[in-house]
Design an enzyme around this catalytic site. Structure first.
Site, PDB file in Angstrom:
ATOM      1  N   ASP A 122       0.860  -1.193   0.000  1.00 51.45           N
ATOM      2  CA  ASP A 122       0.000   0.000   0.000  1.00 51.45           C
ATOM      3  C   ASP A 122       0.895   1.241   0.000  1.00 51.45           C
ATOM      4  OD1 ASP A 122      -2.253   1.899   0.534  1.00 51.45           O
ATOM      5  OD2 ASP A 122      -3.340   0.059   0.950  1.00 51.45           O
ATOM      6  N   HIS A 169     -12.448  -0.523  -8.621  1.00 47.94           N
ATOM      7  CA  HIS A 169     -13.541   0.448  -8.805  1.00 47.94           C
ATOM      8  C   HIS A 169     -13.084   1.847  -8.386  1.00 47.94           C
ATOM      9  CE1 HIS A 169     -15.494   0.328  -4.513  1.00 47.94           C
ATOM     10  NE2 HIS A 169     -14.190   0.438  -4.455  1.00 47.94           N
TER      11      HIS A 169
HETATM   12  C1  LIG Z   1     -10.855   1.209  -1.076  1.00 51.55           C
HETATM   13  S1  LIG Z   1      -9.356   0.984  -0.203  1.00 51.55           S
HETATM   14  C2  LIG Z   1      -9.310  -0.781  -0.098  1.00 51.55           C
HETATM   15  C3  LIG Z   1      -8.401  -1.294   0.991  1.00 51.55           C
HETATM   16  C4  LIG Z   1      -8.441  -2.813   1.206  1.00 51.55           C
HETATM   17  N1  LIG Z   1      -8.121  -3.539  -0.007  1.00 51.55           N
HETATM   18  C5  LIG Z   1      -9.790  -3.208   1.753  1.00 51.55           C
HETATM   19  O1  LIG Z   1     -10.624  -3.636   0.963  1.00 51.55           O
HETATM   20  O2  LIG Z   1     -10.013  -3.046   2.950  1.00 51.55           O
HETATM   21  C6  LIG Z   1      -8.144   1.372  -1.420  1.00 51.55           C
HETATM   22  C7  LIG Z   1      -6.714   1.157  -0.973  1.00 51.55           C
HETATM   23  O3  LIG Z   1      -5.850   1.455  -2.075  1.00 51.55           O
HETATM   24  C8  LIG Z   1      -4.726   2.134  -1.577  1.00 51.55           C
HETATM   25  N2  LIG Z   1      -4.115   2.897  -2.674  1.00 51.55           N
HETATM   26  C9  LIG Z   1      -4.612   4.000  -3.303  1.00 51.55           C
HETATM   27  N3  LIG Z   1      -3.754   4.430  -4.239  1.00 51.55           N
HETATM   28  C10 LIG Z   1      -2.709   3.568  -4.217  1.00 51.55           C
HETATM   29  C11 LIG Z   1      -1.491   3.491  -4.947  1.00 51.55           C
HETATM   30  N4  LIG Z   1      -1.182   4.384  -5.903  1.00 51.55           N
HETATM   31  N5  LIG Z   1      -0.649   2.475  -4.658  1.00 51.55           N
HETATM   32  C12 LIG Z   1      -0.934   1.568  -3.686  1.00 51.55           C
HETATM   33  N6  LIG Z   1      -2.065   1.578  -2.956  1.00 51.55           N
HETATM   34  C13 LIG Z   1      -2.939   2.581  -3.219  1.00 51.55           C
HETATM   35  C14 LIG Z   1      -5.295   2.999  -0.475  1.00 51.55           C
HETATM   36  O4  LIG Z   1      -4.301   3.465   0.407  1.00 51.55           O
HETATM   37  C15 LIG Z   1      -6.301   2.057   0.165  1.00 51.55           C
HETATM   38  O5  LIG Z   1      -5.719   1.289   1.183  1.00 51.55           O
END
Ligand SMILES: C[S@@+](CC[C@H](N)C(=O)[O-])C[C@H]1O[C@@H](n2cnc3c(N)ncnc32)[C@H](O)[C@@H]1O
Length: 263
Positions: A122, A169
């Site tokens: 992440d 999404h």
């Molecule tokens: C909607 S959350 C889902 C988190 C986890 N998979 C869950 O379902 O509980 C989206 C995740 O994507 C991560 N994220 C967003 N942009 C990112 C990037 N460029 N690289 C890595 N992670 C990213 C966010 O920090 C967040 O933890």
């Protein structure tokens, strides 16, 4: 989260749509959130900059996932992941954008003796929150700062599975393709798979539990929920094919299993 980000963004919606001729926004750098919050940052850029908001969002996604059926309880992990697993090929599971790690924890709790590395990837702010969680991250899970818009490091290539819950999404079509292409390049033919834990909308009469996120996704991220044929087209466009889709009930997230085609 709701008061500081979602309400101001939604309030800008009528004006934004009028100015853009009521077209569905597809640019996550020039969408509603930039208009509503008067920022040039993307949604996740805002959360990385504002640690308090970022932490609130991570708690929200963790609680959201706890209320939903978990993929480990309806996907045949023994048959599809553990059987044929070779720890010298690459990690067992890489959770891409894993947030506070609920899914990889759930996998480890159910299969504590599973062979192979468990990697949680992440952004830096989320990883710093992950390592401070209580209860602590199991020692078997390795937290790693990794931007999903960049290639997988060599060390995490050829994993048995790249897992993603509630990720695709969050991104418009062009970014989804870029994200999936990086994973495709890391996969080993005939061995690795991608597991996408997301809504798969039916072509008609989708249940409200699945469609209720459509406006939020459009407003906050210029993105969308997808039907089976939209998933299939997107995966095909980056050289992947759907092997199967597993579902536990019609209102919850499904598990799409995709691989590299044999050719
Ligand atoms: C909607 S959350 C889902 C988190 C986890 N998979 C869950 O379902 O509980 C989206 C995740 O994507 C991560 N994220 C967003 N942009 C990112 C990037 N460029 N690289 C890595 N992670 C990213 C966010 O920090 C967040 O933890």
């Amino acid at each position: 989260m709701c008061f500081e980000a979602m309400i101001p963004t939604s309030q800008g919606l009528p004006e934004f749509l009028a100015q853009t001729d009521y077209q569905v926004p597809h640019d996550d750098q020039k969408g509603l959130i930039q208009y509503g919050l008067r920022t040039d940052k993307s949604f996740f850029g805002v959360l990385q900059e504002n640690q308090r908001l970022g932490a609130a969002f991570n708690r929200f996604t963790t609680v959201y996932a706890q209320q939903r059926p978990r993929w480990v309880d309806f996907y045949p992990c023994e048959e599809r992941l553990l059987y044929g697993m070779n720890a010298s090929t690459g990690p067992l599971l890489v959770d891409v954008g894993g947030g506070l790690s609920g899914e990889i924890r759930a996998f480890h709790t159910k299969y504590p003796m599973a062979p192979g590395r468990l990697i949680l990837e992440d952004l830096p702010n989320t990883i710093s929150q992950v390592v401070a969680t209580d209860p602590p991250l199991p020692a078997a899970v390795e937290p790693v700062e990794q931007d999903l818009l960049t290639p997988q490091p060599l060390e995490y290539q050829h994993a048995r599975a790249y897992f993603r819950l509630l990720i695709l999404h969050d991104w418009p079509e062009d970014k989804c393709r870029a994200i999936l292409s990086h994973l495709r390049n890391a996969m080993k033919l005939g061995y690795s798979e991608i597991l996408i834990n997301k809504n798969v909308l039916p072509g008609t009469a989708a249940p409200w539990q699945q469609t209720s996120l459509v406006w939020t996704m459009m407003a906050m991220l210029a993105s969308q929920e997808r039907t089976r044929s939209q998933w299939s087209q997107m995966l095909m466009a980056v050289g992947l094919k759907i092997v199967d889709i597993y579902s536990i009930d019609p209102t919850s997230e499904s598990l799409i299993e995709a691989t590299l085609p044999d050719k």
